[in-house]
Motif scaffolding. Structure first.
Motif, PDB file in Angstrom:
ATOM      1  N   LEU A  76       0.824  -1.202   0.000  1.00  0.00           N
ATOM      2  CA  LEU A  76       0.000   0.000   0.000  1.00  0.00           C
ATOM      3  C   LEU A  76       0.864   1.260   0.000  1.00  0.00           C
ATOM      4  O   LEU A  76       0.448   2.311  -0.493  1.00  0.00           O
ATOM      5  N   LYS A  77       2.067   1.167   0.551  1.00  0.00           N
ATOM      6  CA  LYS A  77       2.952   2.331   0.582  1.00  0.00           C
ATOM      7  C   LYS A  77       3.416   2.735  -0.814  1.00  0.00           C
ATOM      8  O   LYS A  77       3.818   3.881  -1.023  1.00  0.00           O
ATOM      9  N   SER A  78       3.367   1.799  -1.746  1.00  0.00           N
ATOM     10  CA  SER A  78       3.825   2.097  -3.101  1.00  0.00           C
ATOM     11  C   SER A  78       2.731   2.708  -3.970  1.00  0.00           C
ATOM     12  O   SER A  78       3.008   3.119  -5.095  1.00  0.00           O
ATOM     13  N   PHE A  79       1.490   2.763  -3.464  1.00  0.00           N
ATOM     14  CA  PHE A  79       0.397   3.328  -4.255  1.00  0.00           C
ATOM     15  C   PHE A  79       0.413   4.844  -4.149  1.00  0.00           C
ATOM     16  O   PHE A  79       0.228   5.406  -3.065  1.00  0.00           O
ATOM     17  N   THR A  80       0.648   5.493  -5.256  1.00  0.00           N
ATOM     18  CA  THR A  80       0.651   6.954  -5.315  1.00  0.00           C
ATOM     19  C   THR A  80      -0.346   7.389  -6.376  1.00  0.00           C
ATOM     20  O   THR A  80      -0.130   7.153  -7.568  1.00  0.00           O
ATOM     21  N   HIS A  81      -1.433   7.988  -5.912  1.00  0.00           N
ATOM     22  CA  HIS A  81      -2.485   8.438  -6.830  1.00  0.00           C
ATOM     23  C   HIS A  81      -3.097   9.701  -6.253  1.00  0.00           C
ATOM     24  O   HIS A  81      -3.269   9.813  -5.027  1.00  0.00           O
ATOM     25  N   PRO A  82      -3.427  10.697  -7.084  1.00  0.00           N
ATOM     26  CA  PRO A  82      -3.965  11.955  -6.549  1.00  0.00           C
ATOM     27  C   PRO A  82      -5.291  11.800  -5.818  1.00  0.00           C
ATOM     28  O   PRO A  82      -5.694  12.729  -5.120  1.00  0.00           O
TER      29      PRO A  82
END
Length: 891
Positions: free
Chosen positions: A45-51
């Motif tokens: 989950l730490k790797s999920f980057t979304h606005p």
């Protein structure tokens, strides 16, 4: 990770369900606690980057299966809008719907659903854009199977979720419960949220939960669910007045049957968003540092160029740093998650008497405590105050956040508090790693250097000599190993699923490898371990799996837990450099040569210890194989390996020899005082080793070791790039080069049979190495130390007559026949005093015959002369150089 900017750091806590203590798994080992399972799943989950998603930052495990999650947080949410009792405008409804669907679609692409969609989890940033919070709760808890509370809110759960009941997803007695919630369940929850925004009131708020659930299930009999809900809440006129596209959106979301309800992706492409979809740019995944794509292709300047010219007082430099950096510095500045939650009343301690269980007697009478509701989910999010961190960094100037990479001055900026951070470099490493200001400057510097990788690789190496910030260690190691290219495509192209004979051994080794670490002991850690190890075995058909390979993999997997491809690439670059051919099916000749060179290094640096160990028969074969086969990862915990490898990766393949000698020197007094049996017991349970001292001693030993002294015939052959057969790497800079990488000349060391190598107590050095060390080409007579004394001296043991016919300038003639008596002791001869004056310097024995040179060097070692070596090929190798001199005749 994206910058912090106007976001805050928030923390919430919950308990994982406890497992019985007397139950073991199928492998006979205790069951993995649910909290560790959750911790392992959380990492992705730490790797999920979304606005549209709040960035997850960290998870920590406390007592009694307590977990604390840290994530990006905003104070404003749809709950605030509900409390005002106002109806939302159609434009706002469409905006919220579209942005929520964007976040849901991104999650669905990664095989996840929200399940806990509710007004308090739809946060709003300062620009009014949606940020979904707690979207990973359903995934990290294995669809609710690892906790004692249901995931989701009754008013917003889809009918199919309610019909499924409150069974755990992992409950084997309920077949339907094993069916996870799908993307369409979140669409119903979104419809409920949008209905509340349009109606200006909460959905079924004044009805008991049981009646509320019954009502939702009865909606299946209705043709128009939106109209029924509007009538139930007395807002039919308000709903009817909505624009057709908003009303159509509500009806599509609130379809009772999942088979007819659209998914988030389908709904995004629906015509109801024709007017709003053009206002949003498609999401582009941030490019990885190690990829084939152009990282600078989408660089943009701010909309208002004047933002770059703000006065320093107006700029919040800390808010421009990544969220994970800010949280890391917050922890260094004294941040304590449990203390913050305790101060807010989220964590409450109870006297032991209040925690007694509830007993039920035979007559039905019960007494004791009921179920502790603190073990249920409290979705309160506590905002972590950054005041202490900002106060700590208030004296750090703006230039610290934007260091000049090519500045000739120190890369460590000075703070405005008259404390020069460069003085911190002299402090022990463990103190530097806990210094907030120092770590800030180091993190910022390495971040900029890594952004410019591979073009600034030399500067990465230069600054890594000082230290490597723990936060960027994974990427820094990859840069030092020369990783480049599209590593993800290469890793995905390897077959990691087809069974192979090694699978069984890997399955046995993984549960025993660094399992004290919560991350590596988690089921997700085991899966990743298995995939990376199997990828290495499959992609290296000429090598085999040896026990110890799992230990080598552990540091890379720990640092790149969410990037298996990078862990594999680093491992594939590391092994050929330091363990070339160690994993051959028959590696005995490689291991024996390695251990023999190590024995010579012990004799070279500590002859007294070498003599004692040889006398009692405690040879490196008995203790050093696990050291070098795993590069010390089998004998040291990970936190020590990190500091050890930070330095080892800066050196060449001979540096591990120096580490081994440094370890022995820390145990020197105990080894010298004990015999064989005691030494065996000592190494069966290795005492505590001071790693920082070991590193410093290793560097010192390395600086005193001639390059060619550690020459190995079975080392990695000369190369122009660290490609390692897999395409990873760039040309090797001078500081990475081994002696084997140098061009072969007539003055180079010749290969030596293993039997001959074992017969020699001292190492050999090449003629070119001697020339370089003595600086003969520059006209000097001896390389000098800082104190001005020669660091190396050549001792020519030929007869005086042969010496007078030609010798190296500055060499000392000490004929073999006159130096030692029949018993090997030093005799009183003219050269004895000179020989003793050389103690502590590198002594190069030059002879004409191999046997006399070997015997002479061995005698020096036996009488405890350190740093003794022999010239490979003897004086014959030097005759072709033109560097031999003849003394002038005396008149």
């Amino acid at each position: 990770m994206r910058p912090l900017r106007d976001a805050q750091l928030g923390a919430f806590t919950f308990f994982a369900s406890a497992l019985p203590h007397d139950v073991c798994g199928s492998n006979g080992l205790p069951l993995t606690p649910n909290s560790i399972k959750i911790l392992g799943r959380f990492q992705i989950l730490k790797s999920f980057t979304h606005p549209r998603l709040c960035q997850y930052v960290d998870i920590s495990r406390g007592k009694h299966e307590r977990l604390v999650v840290v994530a990006e947080h905003y104070e404003s949410s749809l709950s605030d809008f509900q409390r005002q009792g106002k109806t939302a405008s159609p434009d706002m409804v469409l905006q919220v719907a579209y942005e929520v669907l964007e976040g849901l679609e991104f999650m669905n692409k990664h095989g996840m659903v929200h399940r806990a969609l509710a007004p308090n989890n739809v946060l709003m940033d300062c620009k009014g854009n949606v940020k979904l919070a707690k979207f990973g709760l359903y995934y990290m808890t294995d669809r609710g199977g690892d906790v004692d509370f249901p995931i989701g809110y009754p008013s917003y759960l889809a009918p199919e979720v309610i019909a499924q009941g409150s069974f755990h997803a992992s409950d084997p007695s309920n077949e339907e419960a094993s069916l996870p919630s799908g993307p369409k369940s979140d669409v119903w929850s979104l419809g409920a949220l949008l209905f509340e925004m349009c109606a200006g009131r909460r959905l079924l708020h004044n009805i008991e939960i049981s009646e509320r659930l019954k009502f939702i299930l009865t909606l299946g009999c209705m043709d128009d669910i939106v109209t029924v809900l509007a009538e139930e809440h007395g807002c039919l006129d308000t709903i009817k007045d909505l624009p057709e596209n908003v009303l159509e959106l509500l009806r599509k979301c609130l379809i009772f049957l999942p088979s007819k309800r659209p998914t988030p992706a389908e709904l995004l492409g629906d015509g109801v968003f024709n007017e709003i979809s053009c206002l949003y740019m498609p999401f582009q995944k941030p490019l990885s540092l190690f990829s084939s794509a152009l990282r600078c292709a989408h660089l943009e300047l701010p909309e208002d160029i004047s933002d770059l010219c703000k006065e320093e007082e107006e700029v919040d430099y800390l808010s421009e740093r990544a969220i994970d950096e800010v949280y890391y510095l917050w922890c260094l500045a004294g941040g304590d998650l449990e203390k913050e939650l305790t101060n807010q009343g989220i964590i409450q301690s109870k006297p032991p008497l209040c925690t007694l269980p509830k007993f039920l007697l035979e007559d039905g009478e019960s007494f004791g405590q009921g179920r502790d509701r603190s073990f249920l989910l409290d979705d309160t999010t506590v905002t972590l105050s950054l005041c202490q961190l900002r106060n700590r960094l208030k004296d750090v100037g703006g230039e610290a956040y934007y260091p000049l990479l090519e500045d000739e001055q120190s890369s460590l900026p000075q703070s405005a508090s008259n404390q020069d951070l460069s003085t911190t470099v002299t402090l022990p490493l463990i103190i530097r790693e806990r210094d907030t200001e120092y770590q800030l400057t180091r993190i910022v510097l390495f971040h900029r250097l890594l952004q410019a990788y591979p073009y600034k690789r030399d500067l990465v190496w230069k600054d890594a000599r000082v230290d490597i910030p723990p936060l960027v260690r994974g990427m820094a190691w990859a840069a030092l190993l020369g990783i480049e290219g599209d590593i993800q495509a290469k890793y995905e192209g390897i077959d990691k699923d087809t069974p192979i004979p090694t699978d069984r051994q890997i399955e046995v080794d993984i549960p025993r490898c660094h399992q004290y670490d919560e991350l590596l002991s988690s089921p997700q850690g085991h899966v990743k371990f298995r995939r990376v190890l199997k990828a290495w075995v499959v992609s290296h058909p000429d090598l085999v799996y040896w026990q110890g390979l799992d230990s080598l993999c552990a540091p890379f997997l720990y640092l790149n837990f969410n990037n298996e491809a990078l862990a594999y690439a680093c491992m594939s670059a590391f092994i050929p450099k330091y363990l070339y051919n160690f994993f051959l099916k028959d590696n005995s000749h490689v291991i024996q040569e390695y251990l023999t060179v190590f024995s010579q290094m012990i004799a070279f640096h500590d002859p007294e210890l070498s003599n004692h160990l040889n006398q009692i028969g405690f040879i490196p074969d008995l203790y050093a194989i696990p050291w070098f086969l795993t590069m010390f990862t089998h004998v040291f915990p990970l936190h020590k390996i990190f500091h050890l490898w930070d330095t080892m990766l800066l050196g060449n393949s001979s540096f591990p020899f120096c580490i081994g000698v440094a370890i022995l020197q820390q145990l020197r007094d105990r080894l010298l005082a004990n015999g064989f049996n005691e030494c065996i017991l000592l190494f069966s349970d290795l005492p505590e080793i001071d790693i920082e001292r070991c590193v410093h001693e290793s560097i010192k030993l390395f600086s005193w070791t001639p390059k060619s002294a550690t020459y190995r015939q079975h080392a990695q052959p000369p190369k122009t790039a660290i490609t390692n057969g897999n395409g990873f790497g760039r040309p090797v800079p001078y500081y990475f080069s081994d002696y084997q990488d140098m061009p072969r000349t007539d003055l180079s060391r010749d290969p030596l049979a293993l039997s001959d190598l074992k017969a020699e107590l001292s190492p050999r050095i090449s003629a070119e190495d001697l020339i370089d060390l003595c600086e003969l080409s520059l006209g000097g007579v001896g390389k000098r130390t800082r104190a001005g004394k020669p660091k190396i001296v050549a001792v020519d043991i030929r007869s005086a007559e042969d010496f007078s016919r030609g010798h190296l300038s500055g060499s000392v003639n000490l004929p073999y026949s006159s130096a030692f008596g029949p018993d090997g002791e030093l005799v009183q001869c003219p050269g004895t005093g000179v020989l003793h004056s050389f103690r502590g310097r590198v002594i190069v024995v030059i002879s004409h015959a191999l046997k006399s040179g070997t015997t002479f060097a061995s005698h020096l070692v036996k009488v405890n002369f350190p740093r003794v070596c022999m010239l490979d090929g003897g004086i014959i190798k030097m005759r072709s150089t033109g560097l031999l001199t003849v003394p002038s005749p005396q008149i």
